[in-house]
Design an enzyme around this catalytic site. Structure first.
Site, PDB file in Angstrom:
ATOM      1  N   GLU A   1      -4.756 -35.345 -12.085  1.00  0.00           N
ATOM      2  CA  GLU A   1      -3.419 -35.563 -12.021  1.00  0.00           C
ATOM      3  C   GLU A   1      -2.816 -36.826 -12.802  1.00  0.00           C
ATOM      4  OE1 GLU A   1      -4.770 -33.704  -8.002  1.00  0.00           O
ATOM      5  OE2 GLU A   1      -5.595 -35.285  -9.595  1.00  0.00           O
TER       6      GLU A   1
ATOM      7  N   LYS B   1     -12.793 -45.046  10.498  1.00  0.00           N
ATOM      8  CA  LYS B   1     -11.965 -45.918  11.510  1.00  0.00           C
ATOM      9  C   LYS B   1     -12.996 -46.037  12.827  1.00  0.00           C
ATOM     10  CE  LYS B   1      -8.139 -47.829  12.892  1.00  0.00           C
ATOM     11  NZ  LYS B   1      -6.797 -47.147  13.017  1.00  0.00           N
TER      12      LYS B   1
ATOM     13  N   TRP C   1     -11.368 -50.728  10.041  1.00  0.00           N
ATOM     14  CA  TRP C   1     -11.438 -49.814   8.614  1.00  0.00           C
ATOM     15  C   TRP C   1     -12.891 -50.303   8.079  1.00  0.00           C
ATOM     16  CZ3 TRP C   1      -8.670 -45.491   8.506  1.00  0.00           C
ATOM     17  CH2 TRP C   1      -7.495 -45.580   8.845  1.00  0.00           C
TER      18      TRP C   1
ATOM     19  N   THR D   1      -7.838 -28.853 -10.168  1.00  0.00           N
ATOM     20  CA  THR D   1      -8.491 -29.862  -9.427  1.00  0.00           C
ATOM     21  C   THR D   1     -10.181 -29.034  -9.014  1.00  0.00           C
ATOM     22  OG1 THR D   1      -7.385 -29.210  -7.315  1.00  0.00           O
ATOM     23  CG2 THR D   1      -6.522 -31.121  -8.567  1.00  0.00           C
TER      24      THR D   1
END
Length: 552
Positions: A331, A438, A443, A186
């Protein structure tokens, strides 16, 4: 009654089958690379003996099954030879991200315990600072037409001399499909990079997935120019898909960041298929509009890595290039979903669906869960939660056991992407779990707000982060880059006014800060970690509750 058993052959799914196909079925297909001294041409038929020689050379250097062989290289024909020779002899191909910081490269090589390292000549300056710090490397090999004139690592071998010294045949060993074939790390945007190991089985099945018409649809009739680097999730699986299908391979070498070079190469080689991240297509679209050039033979432009701004998709449409939005990650090998949209939709509905991350690829299962409770959420186009996936080419952990919490107890991989799902399965990523804002118990999607800002005719790029706020916990702040011709001529008030009928009132940013460039990660994504680290506090007036004009 006795159970009925299947009578199919027990056939190991390994990348040796792809090698068999390029040798027996696709000998005449071209592999083209743009090099410093011009365009180099070869064919799969000419390449196979070199792959055999390379495997012999690796064995002579002491490489055994399971050993890691690293590459620090551009997209080239030589790199493609390594893609076949290393895993097909039972070793593990480890592609190094040449855009990482030296300390990350040092960590990765030591973590993987690479044994041999192949490096392109132009990348020697990246390798030199690591000399003496990566003790597992026993042999360095230079990918060039001769010994380095600029001084390489002590004892460095020359690739062409190494290959020329061997015979054309190699007794390929029988491999188990469960053996490791390749590994990628990654990008390390938070903490150290983590290694993802791909098996022969996962790469074989992933390759078949890439070929599917409703996925990327790679076919023998294509001429494919993967702008996405071969160090980035194995170039999205395209090197093996190209070989399996027998498509023409076109590589831009170190010129992949230059729109002029890309367009000229695509024109000269009759390219039909391009693949890269949004930042690549922003530059290419601007070049096409400026010059009036077009690429009429290109039928597919795959875009992944981050969400496509609507303005970019519409600009690409206007110059005759239809973008195909795909989602995935290291992944997921990386094929996760593709936004194929077929006739039967209104123009507005069609572009809305094309801008989603599409529907999950056959073979992969997906769900969204509440980030706090872990409860699975409905596919109603409203609720959004973390994407979790499972399937035959999805990682089940990291090399050396890092970050075990990425897997759920019932076997799903936590992606960290936050999305909502439509009832018919279209994925709309709204954020990363670490980037969602938030505010006052509600959200806010930084990605959706970014796309709204980038639709402004005077804005080139925009990244949104949440910054602490004494009343609302967090509030969105926009970091915007004006188009060159409008630099210094667009204001915060103008941007906020533009957004008022496009997003919910509580999504309106508290500030718009104008910067020269949005920082990017090594794979071209917005690096919000850098923005947060250097961001000044919000200067919102508590009395008025309205943002003050701010430039940063």
């Amino acid at each position: 009654m006795a159970a009925v058993e299947g009578l199919m052959q027990d056939y190991e799914l390994s990348l040796q089958h792809v090698l068999w196909r390029i040798e027996r079925l696709h000998q005449k297909k071209e592999v083209v690379t743009k090099r410093n001294d011009g365009v180099h041409r070869t064919t799969y038929g000419e390449m196979v003996p070199r792959i055999n020689r390379l495997a012999r050379a690796l064995k002579r250097l002491g490489v055994k099954p399971g050993d890691r062989v690293a590459t620090l290289a551009w997209n080239t024909d030589r790199h493609l030879e390594l893609y076949y020779a290393v895993p097909c002899m039972g070793a593990v191909l480890h592609t190094l991200n040449l855009r990482l910081f030296p300390q990350h490269l040092e960590f990765i090589v030591n973590d993987a315990q690479d044994k041999v390292l192949f490096v392109d000549q132009t990348l020697l300056p990246l390798l030199k600072p690591l000399e003496g710090k990566i003790p597992s490397i026993q042999t360095y090999v230079l990918l060039a037409d001769g010994p380095s004139k600029d001084g390489g690592v002590t004892g460095m071998l020359d690739y062409e001399s190494l290959v020329a010294a061997e015979s054309d045949s190699y007794p390929w060993p029988k491999l188990s499909e469960r053996m490791a074939a390749a590994m990628c790390y990654t990008s390390g945007t938070t903490g150290n990079p983590k290694g993802v190991v791909y098996s022969h089985r996962s790469q074989f099945i992933h390759t078949m997935g890439v070929l599917q018409r409703d996925n990327l649809g790679v076919s023998e009739g294509d001429a494919i120019l993967p702008v996405v680097p071969m160090f980035h999730a194995n170039s999205w699986g395209l090197p093996y898909a190209i070989g399996m299908a027998g498509a023409k391979a076109v590589f831009a070498g170190r010129f992949s960041a230059d729109p002029k070079s890309l367009v000229e190469l695509a024109e000269e080689e009759d390219v039909t298929f391009l693949a890269g991240v949004p930042t690549v297509w922003l530059g290419l679209a601007a070049y096409l509009k400026e010059t009036g050039k077009r690429l009429p033979k290109v039928t597919t432009v795959v875009c992944g890595g981050s969400a496509i701004p609507r303005s970019l998709m519409e600009t690409m449409d206007s110059v005759g290039l239809r973008m195909l939005h795909a989602w995935g990650m290291t992944e997921t090998s990386p094929l996760g979903s593709v936004a194929r949209v077929y006739p039967g939709h209104s123009p507005e509905e069609e572009i809305r669906l094309r801008l989603t991350q599409g529907r999950v690829a056959p073979g992969v299962e997906i769900r969204i869960t509440d980030p706090v409770s872990g409860e699975e959420l409905p596919w109603d186009g409203v609720a959004f939660g973390e994407i979790q996936v499972r399937g035959p080419w999805i990682a089940r952990g990291y090399h050396n056991g890092y970050d075990p919490d990425k897997m759920t107890e019932d076997g799903w991989f936590r992606t960290g992407d936050v999305a909502k799902m439509s009832p018919d399965g279209y994925i709309q990523i709204v954020d990363r779990t670490k980037d969602v804002i938030k505010s006052g118990g509600e959200w806010i999607s930084s990605v959706e707000l970014e796309n709204a800002v980038m639709a402004h005719p005077k804005i080139l790029e925009a990244a949104v982060i949440g910054l602490p706020h004494p009343k609302w916990d967090e509030r969105p702040v926009v970091f915007a880059v004006a188009k060159p011709e409008f630099k210094g001529q667009v204001t915060q008030e103008e941007v906020i006014e533009y957004l008022k009928d496009k997003v919910a009132k509580w999504w309106l940013p508290d500030e718009v800060r104008f910067i020269d460039e949005v920082p990017k990660t090594s794979v071209g994504k917005f690096d919000k970690k850098v923005l947060r680290a250097g961001a000044a506090a919000i200067t919102t007036s508590q009395k008025e509750g309205t943002p003050q004009a701010t430039r940063n």
